[in-house]
Structure formats: structure tokens, C-alpha cells
Design an enzyme around this catalytic site. Structure first.
Site, PDB file in Angstrom:
ATOM      1  N   LYS A  60     139.207  -2.973  -3.023  1.00  0.00           N
ATOM      2  CA  LYS A  60     138.312  -2.434  -4.020  1.00  0.00           C
ATOM      3  C   LYS A  60     137.695  -1.454  -3.709  1.00  0.00           C
ATOM      4  O   LYS A  60     137.040  -0.807  -4.667  1.00  0.00           O
ATOM      5  CB  LYS A  60     137.162  -3.613  -4.410  1.00  0.00           C
ATOM      6  CG  LYS A  60     137.875  -4.669  -5.055  1.00  0.00           C
ATOM      7  CD  LYS A  60     136.676  -5.529  -5.882  1.00  0.00           C
ATOM      8  CE  LYS A  60     137.281  -6.512  -6.779  1.00  0.00           C
ATOM      9  NZ  LYS A  60     137.930  -7.927  -6.232  1.00  0.00           N
ATOM     10  N   SER A 313     145.303  -8.791  -0.946  1.00  0.00           N
ATOM     11  CA  SER A 313     144.439  -8.042  -1.355  1.00  0.00           C
ATOM     12  C   SER A 313     142.936  -7.755  -0.510  1.00  0.00           C
ATOM     13  O   SER A 313     142.219  -7.071  -0.764  1.00  0.00           O
ATOM     14  CB  SER A 313     143.947  -8.499  -2.896  1.00  0.00           C
ATOM     15  OG  SER A 313     143.978  -9.832  -2.781  1.00  0.00           O
TER      16      SER A 313
HETATM   17  C1  PLP Z   1     138.725  -8.524  -6.963  1.00  0.00           C
HETATM   18  C2  PLP Z   1     139.851  -9.193  -6.111  1.00  0.00           C
HETATM   19  C3  PLP Z   1     141.041  -9.368  -6.767  1.00  0.00           C
HETATM   20  C4  PLP Z   1     141.342  -9.311  -8.171  1.00  0.00           C
HETATM   21  O1  PLP Z   1     140.793  -8.205  -8.642  1.00  0.00           O
HETATM   22  P1  PLP Z   1     140.876  -7.681 -10.273  1.00  0.00           P
HETATM   23  O2  PLP Z   1     140.819  -6.207 -10.483  1.00  0.00           O
HETATM   24  O3  PLP Z   1     139.303  -8.472 -10.632  1.00  0.00           O
HETATM   25  O4  PLP Z   1     141.739  -8.636 -11.003  1.00  0.00           O
HETATM   26  C5  PLP Z   1     141.953 -10.167  -5.995  1.00  0.00           C
HETATM   27  N1  PLP Z   1     141.763 -10.038  -4.567  1.00  0.00           N
HETATM   28  C6  PLP Z   1     140.754  -9.656  -3.821  1.00  0.00           C
HETATM   29  C7  PLP Z   1     140.623  -9.919  -2.545  1.00  0.00           C
HETATM   30  C8  PLP Z   1     139.717  -9.365  -4.628  1.00  0.00           C
HETATM   31  O5  PLP Z   1     138.513  -8.900  -3.964  1.00  0.00           O
END
Ligand code: PLP
Length: 331
Positions: A60, A313
């Protein structure tokens, strides 16, 4: 003549290249590593995109950096705000402090002290208000209305989407013959951005979205043909919770356009994938980061012979959640 100008809320491949230039040197160009064990298990080339190595612990940061870096000087001086305690709040705190902007992260009184301290350590002010996430949002909106601060959206903003899309550019450089990418899907900033990038470069890449079984707002909203609200349910993939906004202006239509297929996975499959990452890959990651692997296992997606990337992520997992995952896999 019909005016076919690109709508303001759309994100183009060009926007993603601009984002890359803006965030270069701040966000990490993360490594893409081949998983030997997963490649063998699925008879494929399985790669892991390690967004856990961003300084805030999740991807993010890319979107937050892009959105804040695009502000003009006067706006930047008035500061930025948001109302997230998770990966987005951490990203805004870190990005603002790096770019020399004041940041106020609004949280409710129920947020534990260690989470507050962690956000403060990243360089932001924390403002505690009320007893719920909604109360915290009210305060963030007041800061926007009365003090001229800028709200940094968690996903539904073209600059945020373009920032997350820079992951897609890196994937296509590292594995030009990529066949498929599996992406955790919540608000759709991550999937929308990556999808726009990879399919903008090669329209044949499959973009597979994965959400948890219950409370998957984007999947419900696509099925209904418009954004809908869903009930929030506790899940190991807690970063995938929350709505997409009934007035969604950007990600709903983008995800509809760029996603090839989607799957929902059980808590047990998420737990097993988290344990795989710790025991075999030697990585401690959160539930939202492993849903791609959970989907490959649970839905027996046939990827034989393919080059496949999993977006790992984030690593925002606490001990209580980890123990819960571990407990589910003991039989
Ligand atoms: C926010 C997030 C997501 C999903 O992202 P979106 O843009 O809201 O679809 C996936 N994995 C992690 C670790 C996140 O923080």
C-alpha cells in the site's frame, strides 16, 4: 463525433508509468523469487512477488506515495489524513513522513496501544476519537473540511490504483512471458492496478482475483451489477475486509474490465497456506497475502506448464491471528 476522451476516474498504462517515476527511490522495487516447492507441487513456474519487503510491510506504500507525491506544495503543507489502522494507515504515515508532510491518522478508542505506537513510530500523529471506525472517519472528514487536509483514500482513487499498478510493470519486466497472476481482492486497487499494467502490456495474461468466502464486497458487487454493502465477517485475511463504497467511482468498473476469473477460499485453506509460507518458504505473512496459494490448492486451478506470479501482499499479522491459523491446521 462522439467524445471518447478517457474519463477522469480511469487509469491508463501511462498513469502507471508516471506513478513509477514518482515513487522511484521511495518504494522498494521488490524481488520476484521462484518458489522451488510450489513450482514442483504444481508442475509450473511459480513466482512470489515479495511486497512484504516494503518498509511499511505491505504494497500500500506504492499508492500512498504516488497520491501524496502528486499533491502541489500548498496542499502538501496542509497535510494528509486517513482513518485506517491497518496497512493503509501505516503506508500513509510512512509516505507522508518521507515526503515531509504532516499526517494525522484517525483511530477509534478501541484500537490497541501497540497499533497506535506502531503508527507513531512511522512518523505520524494519531488522533483517537470515539468508539468505532465510523467515528474515526468522521474526524478525518472534519480535518479535510475544516483544516484543509487531504484525505488519502485506501483504494478508490486513480493515483492509488496507478501506484499499486507499478507492481505489474515490475512483473512483466522480470517474467516477460508471464501467463497468470493471482491477486488478493478487496477494494480492488491492487488488482485493478496490476491488471491494467499487465494486460496493457500483454492482453493474454490471466488476472485471477481471490477473496475470502464471506464478506467479499467486490465479488458481491460484481455479481449484483453495482456496488453493494456486505456484512463484515471475521477472517484470517483481515486486510481483505471492508466495503468498496456505494459511490465507488474507479475500482468497481476497472476490476470488472481487467479481471479474468475469481475464486473464494475457506478459512482452512488460508490457514494452511499461511503455515506453508512459514514452514516451507520461511516467511511470516498475513492471511491476505496467501489467498492465491489457497485458491490454487482449494480449487485445483490447473496451472501446469504456466508461469504464474503470486502477490505476497503484506506481513501485518499479529500473534493471536497466527495462533488461530496454526490451530486450524492441527488435525
Ligand atoms: C489492502 C490489502 C489487499 C487488498 O487490496 P485492495 O486494493 O483493497 O484490493 C491485499 N493484501 C493486503 C496485505 C492488503 O493490505
Amino acid at each position: 463525433m462522439i467524445n471518447r476522451a478517457t474519463p477522469q476516474s480511469a487509469v491508463t498504462l501511462h498513469d502507471i508509468y508516471l506513478a513509477r517515476a514518482r515513487i522511484a527511490g521511495q518504494a522498494v522495487r521488490t524481488p520476484l523469487v521462484k518458489s522451488v516447492s510450489l513450482s514442483e507441487r504444481f508442475e509450473a513456474e511459480v513466482y512470489l512477488k515479495l511486497e512484504t519487503l516494503q518498509p511499511s510491510g505491505a504494497f500500500k506504500l506504492r499508492g500512498a506515495l504516488n497520491a501524496i507525491a502528486a499533491l502541489d506544495e500548498a496542499t502538501l503543507e496542509r497535510g494528509v489524513t486517513t482513518a485506517s489502522t491497518g496497512n493503509h494507515g501505516r503506508a500513509v504515515a510512512w509516505a507522508a513522513s518521507r515526503l515531509g508532510a504532516r499526517a494525522i491518522i484517525c483511530v477509534s478508542g478501541l484500537v490497541p496501544a501497540n497499533k497506535v505506537a506502531a503508527i507513531e513510530a512511522l512518523g505520524a500523529e494519531v488522533r483517537t476519537v470515539g468508539r468505532s471506525q465510523d467515528d474515526a472517519f468522521v474526524e478525518a472528514r472534519r480535518l479535510v473540511a475544516e483544516e484543509g487536509m487531504t484525505l488519502i483514500e485506501p483504494f478508490d482513487d486513480p493515483l492509488i490504483v496507478a501506484g499499486q499498478g507499478t507492481i505489474g510493470l515490475e512483473l512483466m519486466e522480470d517474467v516477460p512471458e508471464l501467463d497468470r497472476v493471482l491477486i488478493g481482492l478487496s477494494g480492488g486497487g491492487l488488482l485493478g492496478g496490476i491488471g491494467r499494467a499487465v494486460r496493457g502490456i500483454n492482453p493474454r495474461v490471466r488476472v485471477t482475483g481471490v477473496s475470502m468466502m464471506y464478506g467479499a464486497a467486490m465479488i458481491e458487487s460484481l455479481a449484483n451489477g453495482h456496488p453493494v454493502e456486505v456484512e463484515e465477517v471475521e477472517t484470517l485475511a483481515d486486510s481483505l475486509g471492508g466495503g468498496i463504497g456505494l459511490d465507488n467511482r474507479c475500482t468497481w468498473s476497472l476490476v470488472r474490465e481487467v479481471m479474468s476469473d475469481h475464486h473464494q477460499v475457506s478459512e482452512r485453506a488460508i490457514a494452511a497456506a499461511m503455515v506453508h509460507f512459514l514452514e516451507v518458504e520461511k516467511m511470516l505473512v498475513e492471511g491476505a497475502a496467501v489467498v492465491g496459494l489457497a485458491a490454487l490448492e482449494e480449487h485445483a486451478i490447473d496451472i501446469r506448464g504456466e508461469k504464474v506470479a503470486l502477490i505476497v501482499s503484506g506481513n501485518g499479522v499479529d500473534m493471536a491471528t497466527w495462533q488461530r491459523a496454526r490451530g486450524m491446521t492441527d488435525t
